[in-house]
Design an enzyme around this catalytic site. Structure first.
Site, PDB file in Angstrom:
ATOM      1  N   ARG A 120      28.453  43.208  67.594  1.00  0.00           N
ATOM      2  CA  ARG A 120      29.206  41.977  67.263  1.00  0.00           C
ATOM      3  C   ARG A 120      28.537  41.150  66.172  1.00  0.00           C
ATOM      4  NH1 ARG A 120      29.348  41.896  72.896  1.00  0.00           N
ATOM      5  NH2 ARG A 120      31.278  42.715  73.717  1.00  0.00           N
ATOM      6  N   LYS A 142      32.835  38.868  51.635  1.00  0.00           N
ATOM      7  CA  LYS A 142      33.913  39.829  51.898  1.00  0.00           C
ATOM      8  C   LYS A 142      33.272  41.186  52.093  1.00  0.00           C
ATOM      9  CE  LYS A 142      38.019  38.093  49.493  1.00  0.00           C
ATOM     10  NZ  LYS A 142      38.949  38.358  48.378  1.00  0.00           N
ATOM     11  N   GLU A 184      33.694  40.980  34.967  1.00  0.00           N
ATOM     12  CA  GLU A 184      33.718  39.909  35.975  1.00  0.00           C
ATOM     13  C   GLU A 184      33.021  38.647  35.432  1.00  0.00           C
ATOM     14  OE1 GLU A 184      35.538  40.199  38.621  1.00  0.00           O
ATOM     15  OE2 GLU A 184      35.684  42.359  39.020  1.00  0.00           O
ATOM     16  N   LYS A 226      31.323  31.405  41.554  1.00  0.00           N
ATOM     17  CA  LYS A 226      31.921  32.041  42.733  1.00  0.00           C
ATOM     18  C   LYS A 226      31.549  31.277  44.005  1.00  0.00           C
ATOM     19  CE  LYS A 226      32.985  36.159  45.225  1.00  0.00           C
ATOM     20  NZ  LYS A 226      33.043  37.596  45.364  1.00  0.00           N
ATOM     21  N   GLU A 236      40.096  32.698  51.779  1.00  0.00           N
ATOM     22  CA  GLU A 236      41.149  32.904  50.770  1.00  0.00           C
ATOM     23  C   GLU A 236      42.520  32.392  51.217  1.00  0.00           C
ATOM     24  OE1 GLU A 236      40.697  36.545  48.416  1.00  0.00           O
ATOM     25  OE2 GLU A 236      42.855  36.487  48.046  1.00  0.00           O
ATOM     26  N   ARG A 240      40.394  30.518  46.537  1.00  0.00           N
ATOM     27  CA  ARG A 240      39.635  31.764  46.348  1.00  0.00           C
ATOM     28  C   ARG A 240      40.481  32.835  45.664  1.00  0.00           C
ATOM     29  NH1 ARG A 240      35.127  34.625  50.274  1.00  0.00           N
ATOM     30  NH2 ARG A 240      34.711  36.359  48.862  1.00  0.00           N
ATOM     31  N   ASN A 244      40.876  36.466  41.866  1.00  0.00           N
ATOM     32  CA  ASN A 244      41.608  37.714  41.618  1.00  0.00           C
ATOM     33  C   ASN A 244      42.244  37.751  40.231  1.00  0.00           C
ATOM     34  OD1 ASN A 244      41.026  38.763  44.161  1.00  0.00           O
ATOM     35  ND2 ASN A 244      42.712  37.625  45.089  1.00  0.00           N
ATOM     36  N   HIS A 247      43.131  40.943  38.490  1.00  0.00           N
ATOM     37  CA  HIS A 247      43.006  42.021  39.472  1.00  0.00           C
ATOM     38  C   HIS A 247      44.340  42.637  39.885  1.00  0.00           C
ATOM     39  CE1 HIS A 247      38.904  40.757  39.527  1.00  0.00           C
ATOM     40  NE2 HIS A 247      38.572  41.606  40.468  1.00  0.00           N
ATOM     41  N   HIS A 251      44.285  46.395  39.668  1.00  0.00           N
ATOM     42  CA  HIS A 251      44.495  47.299  40.812  1.00  0.00           C
ATOM     43  C   HIS A 251      45.632  48.268  40.530  1.00  0.00           C
ATOM     44  CE1 HIS A 251      42.512  44.264  43.762  1.00  0.00           C
ATOM     45  NE2 HIS A 251      41.652  45.160  43.336  1.00  0.00           N
ATOM     46  N   HIS A 264      36.382  49.985  38.236  1.00  0.00           N
ATOM     47  CA  HIS A 264      37.081  48.755  38.629  1.00  0.00           C
ATOM     48  C   HIS A 264      36.996  47.696  37.520  1.00  0.00           C
ATOM     49  CE1 HIS A 264      38.479  45.501  41.155  1.00  0.00           C
ATOM     50  NE2 HIS A 264      37.364  44.822  40.925  1.00  0.00           N
TER      51      HIS A 264
HETATM   52  P1  NAD Z   1      29.148  51.286  42.990  1.00  0.00           P
HETATM   53  O1  NAD Z   1      28.601  50.627  44.171  1.00  0.00           O
HETATM   54  O2  NAD Z   1      29.897  52.565  43.187  1.00  0.00           O
HETATM   55  O3  NAD Z   1      27.980  51.545  41.937  1.00  0.00           O
HETATM   56  C1  NAD Z   1      28.274  52.194  40.720  1.00  0.00           C
HETATM   57  C2  NAD Z   1      27.333  53.379  40.471  1.00  0.00           C
HETATM   58  O4  NAD Z   1      26.079  52.899  40.056  1.00  0.00           O
HETATM   59  C3  NAD Z   1      27.074  54.233  41.696  1.00  0.00           C
HETATM   60  O5  NAD Z   1      26.989  55.571  41.316  1.00  0.00           O
HETATM   61  C4  NAD Z   1      25.708  53.740  42.170  1.00  0.00           C
HETATM   62  O6  NAD Z   1      24.990  54.682  42.920  1.00  0.00           O
HETATM   63  C5  NAD Z   1      25.040  53.459  40.855  1.00  0.00           C
HETATM   64  N1  NAD Z   1      23.984  52.453  40.881  1.00  0.00           N
HETATM   65  C6  NAD Z   1      23.962  51.268  41.516  1.00  0.00           C
HETATM   66  N2  NAD Z   1      22.895  50.562  41.169  1.00  0.00           N
HETATM   67  C7  NAD Z   1      22.196  51.320  40.309  1.00  0.00           C
HETATM   68  C8  NAD Z   1      21.006  51.101  39.582  1.00  0.00           C
HETATM   69  N3  NAD Z   1      20.359  49.960  39.622  1.00  0.00           N
HETATM   70  N4  NAD Z   1      20.546  52.113  38.790  1.00  0.00           N
HETATM   71  C9  NAD Z   1      21.255  53.271  38.688  1.00  0.00           C
HETATM   72  N5  NAD Z   1      22.400  53.511  39.314  1.00  0.00           N
HETATM   73  C10 NAD Z   1      22.874  52.541  40.118  1.00  0.00           C
HETATM   74  O7  NAD Z   1      30.137  50.325  42.178  1.00  0.00           O
HETATM   75  P2  NAD Z   1      30.168  48.741  41.973  1.00  0.00           P
HETATM   76  O8  NAD Z   1      30.915  48.556  40.722  1.00  0.00           O
HETATM   77  O9  NAD Z   1      28.851  48.134  42.121  1.00  0.00           O
HETATM   78  O10 NAD Z   1      31.049  48.239  43.199  1.00  0.00           O
HETATM   79  C11 NAD Z   1      32.388  48.608  43.365  1.00  0.00           C
HETATM   80  C12 NAD Z   1      32.787  48.326  44.784  1.00  0.00           C
HETATM   81  O11 NAD Z   1      32.605  46.935  45.059  1.00  0.00           O
HETATM   82  C13 NAD Z   1      34.204  48.652  45.102  1.00  0.00           C
HETATM   83  O12 NAD Z   1      34.264  49.350  46.329  1.00  0.00           O
HETATM   84  C14 NAD Z   1      34.886  47.288  45.260  1.00  0.00           C
HETATM   85  O13 NAD Z   1      35.951  47.307  46.163  1.00  0.00           O
HETATM   86  C15 NAD Z   1      33.742  46.458  45.756  1.00  0.00           C
HETATM   87  N6  NAD Z   1      33.863  45.012  45.479  1.00  0.00           N
HETATM   88  C16 NAD Z   1      33.701  44.158  46.509  1.00  0.00           C
HETATM   89  C17 NAD Z   1      33.791  42.792  46.296  1.00  0.00           C
HETATM   90  C18 NAD Z   1      33.554  41.845  47.424  1.00  0.00           C
HETATM   91  O14 NAD Z   1      33.780  40.646  47.259  1.00  0.00           O
HETATM   92  N7  NAD Z   1      33.077  42.317  48.544  1.00  0.00           N
HETATM   93  C19 NAD Z   1      34.052  42.297  45.013  1.00  0.00           C
HETATM   94  C20 NAD Z   1      34.201  43.204  43.978  1.00  0.00           C
HETATM   95  C21 NAD Z   1      34.102  44.568  44.216  1.00  0.00           C
HETATM   96  N1  GLY Z   2      36.153  39.450  44.576  1.00  0.00           N
HETATM   97  C1  GLY Z   2      37.026  38.395  44.970  1.00  0.00           C
HETATM   98  C2  GLY Z   2      36.504  37.600  46.108  1.00  0.00           C
HETATM   99  O1  GLY Z   2      35.394  37.765  46.533  1.00  0.00           O
HETATM  100  O2  GLY Z   2      37.223  36.787  46.617  1.00  0.00           O
END
Ligand code: NAD
Ligand code: GLY
Length: 364
Positions: A120, A142, A184, A226, A236, A240, A244, A247, A251, A264
């Site tokens: 939990r 999130k 971003e 942010k 949201e 918030r 987006n 986005h 998307h 992305h």
């Molecule tokens: P990712 O986590 O897939 O990382 C991209 C690539 O870079 C991967 O291959 C990873 O292994 C590599 N990598 C990471 N750090 C590294 C480093 N320092 N050196 C070498 N390689 C490295 O992609 P991302 O763009 O970081 O994240 C995308 C994800 O984040 C999506 O799933 C998306 O839905 C999510 N997201 C979440 C939020 C949120 O608010 N929670 C917001 C935006 C995106």
């Molecule tokens: N990435 C959008 C949010 O965190 O609300």
């Protein structure tokens, strides 16, 4: 070791976001957030080997278990959460364990969701290592994993104890991933701060060259923007949604192309230009400002329009987007650089024009 601290308050919970160089090896910074004597590090097969050794050296008095997921969005699933929980149980982790998320957004989202549901909820710390995760995914609580029928469909709002952003981790990040994160950064300026947008325009070359001071400022300012929004509207219900910006189009592009074809951030880059184009078509935004937005996105090396082969699919996909209201498509648009707004009932004909446009609306 200089660093900036941004404090994010969400209800009764407050946590720091530290931004600076060489923070991973700063024991004084990290150690206080590992509450008990045990921690569980979740990373992936790419990032874990790069930075886990430093964390092991820093958390010397902590019993640190490690779990490295396979690398990729395809592994952001409930199955991987279940598997991780099995490891936590097998190794006897209790509610006093702190989960440490080390990696990009995929690791952060998966580890954060695991922390939210394990017994939990156990405390967790975010150590984001991609630019996108440093300016966006690690901040705001999130957490989610994907379902075969939709991205981020299984999740929770669950805030970390701290976010530790070591800008040096970006040195090993592939260039394409870095550029994707810049989308971003640009978004935060367009959305909320025209001075920051102008600063990003002026320092784009330094950002792309990873000038350490410039990167620290960009990451800290983005986290601040942010944080202010999340503090105001964690779940949201209102403001918030402005995060987006770009986005809905983004998307739709990712979905039409098949997830993984474009990163992305690349889809968000094109989405920002499309949101600006549509805002100008709606006579909300000066065409010269739409041009500035397009220009900075292009100069960053991001795509500024959707690929031709998916244009026909985009309109249909967009109306299916979860941000579509019953009455019509609700979009985040731009009133001026520094001010995004939610616009209900955007005319379909104008959206179609934006999707099909292959040229800038106006030369500015
Ligand atoms: P990712 O986590 O897939 O990382 C991209 C690539 O870079 C991967 O291959 C990873 O292994 C590599 N990598 C990471 N750090 C590294 C480093 N320092 N050196 C070498 N390689 C490295 O992609 P991302 O763009 O970081 O994240 C995308 C994800 O984040 C999506 O799933 C998306 O839905 C999510 N997201 C979440 C939020 C949120 O608010 N929670 C917001 C935006 C995106
Ligand atoms: N990435 C959008 C949010 O965190 O609300």
């Amino acid at each position: 070791m200089l660093y900036e601290t941004i404090n994010l308050t969400v209800g009764e919970h407050q946590y720091p976001i530290y931004v600076g160089s060489d923070l991973l090896s700063n024991a004084d910074l990290l150690r206080p957030y590992v509450a008990g004597r045990r921690a569980f590090l979740i990373s992936n097969e790419t990032v874990g080997p790069l930075f886990a050794p430093t964390l092991r050296q820093v958390l010397t008095d902590v019993e640190l278990d490690e779990h490295f997921l396979p690398d990729g969005e395809a592994f952001k699933t409930l199955d991987r959460v279940t598997e991780t929980v099995e490891h936590l149980i097998a190794r006897g982790h209790t509610r006093d364990t702190t989960i440490v998320a080390l990696g990009g957004g995929v690791v952060g989202d998966t580890a954060g969701f695991t922390a939210a549901v394990y017994q939990r909820g156990v405390p967790f710390v975010q150590i984001p290592t991609t630019l996108l995760a440093q300016v966006d995914a690690s901040v705001g609580g999130k957490t989610a994993v994907n379902h075969a029928l939709g991205k981020n469909m299984i999740g929770a709002f669950y805030q970390p104890q701290a976010v530790v952003i070591d800008t040096d981790t970006l040195n090993s990040l592939p260039e394409r991933e870095r550029i994707a994160g810049v989308a971003e950064v640009i978004k935060h300026g367009i959305m909320a701060d025209k001075t920051y947008f102008a600063w990003v325009e002026a320092h784009l070359e330094n950002i792309l060259a990873q000038d350490p001071e410039v990167m620290s400022h960009a990451i800290a300012r983005s986290c601040q923007i942010k944080s202010e929004i999340v503090a105001d509207d964690e779940k949201e219900k209102g403001r918030r949604a402005l995060l987006n910006l770009g986005h809905t189009f983004g998307h739709a592009i990712e979905s039409a192309l098949g997830y993984g074809e474009w990163l992305h951030g690349e889809a968000v880059g094109a989405g920002l230009v499309m949101a600006a184009d549509l805002s100008a078509r709606m006579k909300m935004l000066a065409p010269s400002d739409a041009f500035r937005i397009r220009s900075v996105v292009e100069k960053a090396g991001l795509p500024a329009m959707p690929p031709l082969q998916v244009v026909d699919q985009l309109r249909e996909l967009m109306s299916r987007d979860k941000k579509a209201s019953d009455a019509g498509l609700r979009l985040i648009l731009v009133r001026s650089i520094g001010e995004a707004v939610v616009v209900p009932d955007v005319p379909e004909a104008l959206i179609a024009e934006t999707i099909s446009a292959r040229e800038a609306l106006c030369g500015g």
